[in-house]
Design a protein around this motif. Structure first.
Motif, short mmCIF file in Angstrom:
data_model
loop_
_atom_site.label_atom_id
_atom_site.label_comp_id
_atom_site.label_asym_id
_atom_site.label_seq_id
_atom_site.Cartn_x
_atom_site.Cartn_y
_atom_site.Cartn_z
N ASN A 174 -2.57 -5.44 26.82
CA ASN A 174 -2.38 -6.72 26.14
C ASN A 174 -3.42 -6.96 25.05
O ASN A 174 -3.34 -7.98 24.36
CB ASN A 174 -2.43 -7.86 27.16
CG ASN A 174 -1.26 -7.82 28.12
OD1 ASN A 174 -0.12 -7.69 27.71
ND2 ASN A 174 -1.54 -7.89 29.40
N SER A 175 -4.42 -6.11 24.93
CA SER A 175 -5.51 -6.36 23.99
C SER A 175 -5.34 -5.53 22.72
O SER A 175 -4.72 -4.47 22.73
CB SER A 175 -6.87 -6.06 24.64
OG SER A 175 -6.92 -4.70 25.06
N HIS A 176 -5.91 -6.05 21.63
CA HIS A 176 -5.88 -5.34 20.35
C HIS A 176 -6.73 -4.07 20.44
O HIS A 176 -7.79 -4.11 21.05
CB HIS A 176 -6.42 -6.26 19.26
CG HIS A 176 -6.47 -5.62 17.90
ND1 HIS A 176 -5.35 -5.50 17.11
CD2 HIS A 176 -7.50 -5.05 17.23
CE1 HIS A 176 -5.69 -4.90 15.99
NE2 HIS A 176 -6.98 -4.60 16.03
N PRO A 177 -6.31 -2.94 19.86
CA PRO A 177 -5.11 -2.73 19.06
C PRO A 177 -3.91 -2.22 19.87
O PRO A 177 -2.86 -1.97 19.30
CB PRO A 177 -5.58 -1.65 18.08
CG PRO A 177 -6.49 -0.80 18.90
CD PRO A 177 -7.22 -1.76 19.82
N ASN A 178 -4.05 -2.09 21.18
CA ASN A 178 -2.97 -1.50 21.97
C ASN A 178 -1.78 -2.43 22.16
O ASN A 178 -0.71 -1.99 22.59
CB ASN A 178 -3.50 -1.07 23.34
CG ASN A 178 -4.53 0.03 23.24
OD1 ASN A 178 -4.47 0.85 22.34
ND2 ASN A 178 -5.50 0.03 24.14
N ASN A 179 -1.96 -3.72 21.87
CA ASN A 179 -0.85 -4.65 22.10
C ASN A 179 0.35 -4.39 21.19
O ASN A 179 1.43 -4.92 21.43
CB ASN A 179 -1.32 -6.10 21.97
CG ASN A 179 -1.98 -6.40 20.63
OD1 ASN A 179 -2.38 -5.48 19.91
ND2 ASN A 179 -2.08 -7.67 20.30
N VAL A 180 0.16 -3.58 20.14
CA VAL A 180 1.33 -3.22 19.31
C VAL A 180 2.34 -2.43 20.13
O VAL A 180 3.52 -2.39 19.79
CB VAL A 180 0.90 -2.41 18.06
CG1 VAL A 180 0.01 -3.25 17.16
CG2 VAL A 180 0.23 -1.10 18.44
N LEU A 181 1.89 -1.79 21.21
CA LEU A 181 2.80 -1.01 22.05
C LEU A 181 3.84 -1.87 22.75
O LEU A 181 4.92 -1.40 23.10
CB LEU A 181 2.01 -0.22 23.10
CG LEU A 181 1.10 0.90 22.58
CD1 LEU A 181 0.22 1.42 23.71
CD2 LEU A 181 1.93 2.03 21.99
N ILE A 182 3.51 -3.13 22.99
CA ILE A 182 4.42 -3.99 23.76
C ILE A 182 5.10 -5.05 22.89
O ILE A 182 5.78 -5.94 23.42
CB ILE A 182 3.69 -4.65 24.95
CG1 ILE A 182 2.50 -5.50 24.47
CG2 ILE A 182 3.22 -3.60 25.94
CD1 ILE A 182 1.84 -6.28 25.60
N GLU A 183 4.92 -4.97 21.58
CA GLU A 183 5.65 -5.88 20.69
C GLU A 183 7.09 -5.41 20.56
O GLU A 183 7.37 -4.24 20.32
CB GLU A 183 4.98 -5.89 19.31
CG GLU A 183 3.60 -6.53 19.30
CD GLU A 183 2.94 -6.43 17.94
OE1 GLU A 183 3.53 -5.79 17.04
OE2 GLU A 183 1.85 -7.00 17.77
N LYS A 184 8.03 -6.33 20.72
CA LYS A 184 9.45 -5.99 20.66
C LYS A 184 9.95 -5.94 19.22
O LYS A 184 9.60 -6.79 18.41
CB LYS A 184 10.27 -7.00 21.46
CG LYS A 184 10.04 -6.95 22.96
CD LYS A 184 10.98 -7.88 23.70
CE LYS A 184 10.78 -7.77 25.21
NZ LYS A 184 11.72 -8.66 25.96
#
Length: 222
Positions: free
Chosen positions: A1-11
């Protein structure tokens, strides 16, 4: 859920899919001076996803893009009912692969279950018995087995002096968890001549544990 990995869960606005919406992750790829380092790093990434509830299936695959590159090692072993070409059933194979009834290997062969539940399945209870059976060709040496809970090693076994190639290990849990196994062996001259640049190694996919028997598996988290 944290930046920058949160791009993985953006729909995606059109499809609703996320970058993380894949089924398999290639954990073992063959050879090279950094083979072992890449294996460890990719496996950490995979375990991080599983700990956060993303039940991705780990595979091991050859990288034979040219005639000079060796085929069929590493290899992903998939559990199906009929293990001959004549009885091959593609839908069954794909179901087993996506379910995680799979292990990866550069030689050692694995059979394992937790009180009857095998890879990709869910065991219910506070304690169980892990059965691990290891076999290999006589030119593939296996020296050590590691039993892991939530990606952390809880027991190691020296297989060199074992009277049997089968381990029976009682395991207790204190929360919903997952169990994995790694097996390793030394690089002998004969092994190196056949499979240069890698070492005897095998890993399992998880057996999931529903500790509190509520019918749902809760990821342990990082």
């Amino acid at each position: 859920n944290s930046h920058p990995n949160n791009v993985l869960i953006e729909k995606d606005k059109t499809t609703g899919l996320r970058d993380l919406d894949f089924d398999l992750i290639e954990v073992v790829n063959p050879g090279g001076a950094d083979h072992e380092a890449r294996l460890r790093a990719t496996r950490r990434d995979w375990l991080s996803l599983v700990k956060q509830g993303e039940r991705k299936v780990a595979t091991a695959n050859s990288d034979s893009h040219m005639s000079a590159q060796q085929v069929a090692v590493p290899r992903t072993m998939v559990q199906v009912q009929g293990d001959s070409v004549a009885t091959f059933n593609e839908p069954e194979f794909l179901r087993a692969l996506k379910a995680g009834a799979v292990y990866g290997t550069t030689g050692p062969m694995l059979e394992l279950d937790l009180s009857g539940k095998t890879m990709g399945e869910t065991f219910t209870g506070e304690r169980g018995q892990l059965r691990l059976r290891i076999s290999s060709a006589d030119w593939i040496s296996v020296a050590k087995a590691e039993i892991q809970i939530n990606g952390e090693t809880v027991a190691e076994y020296d297989l060199v002096d074992q009277p049997s190639n089968e381990l029976l290990v009682p395991i207790s849990f204190d929360k919903d968890s997952f169990v994995t196994v790694e097996v390793r062996g030394p690089i002998t001259p004969l092994y190196s001549a056949i499979y240069p640049g890698i070492s005897p190694y095998a890993f399992s996919n998880p057996i999931y544990v529903d500790f509190d028997a509520d019918g749902e598996w809760q990821a342990p988290g990082l």
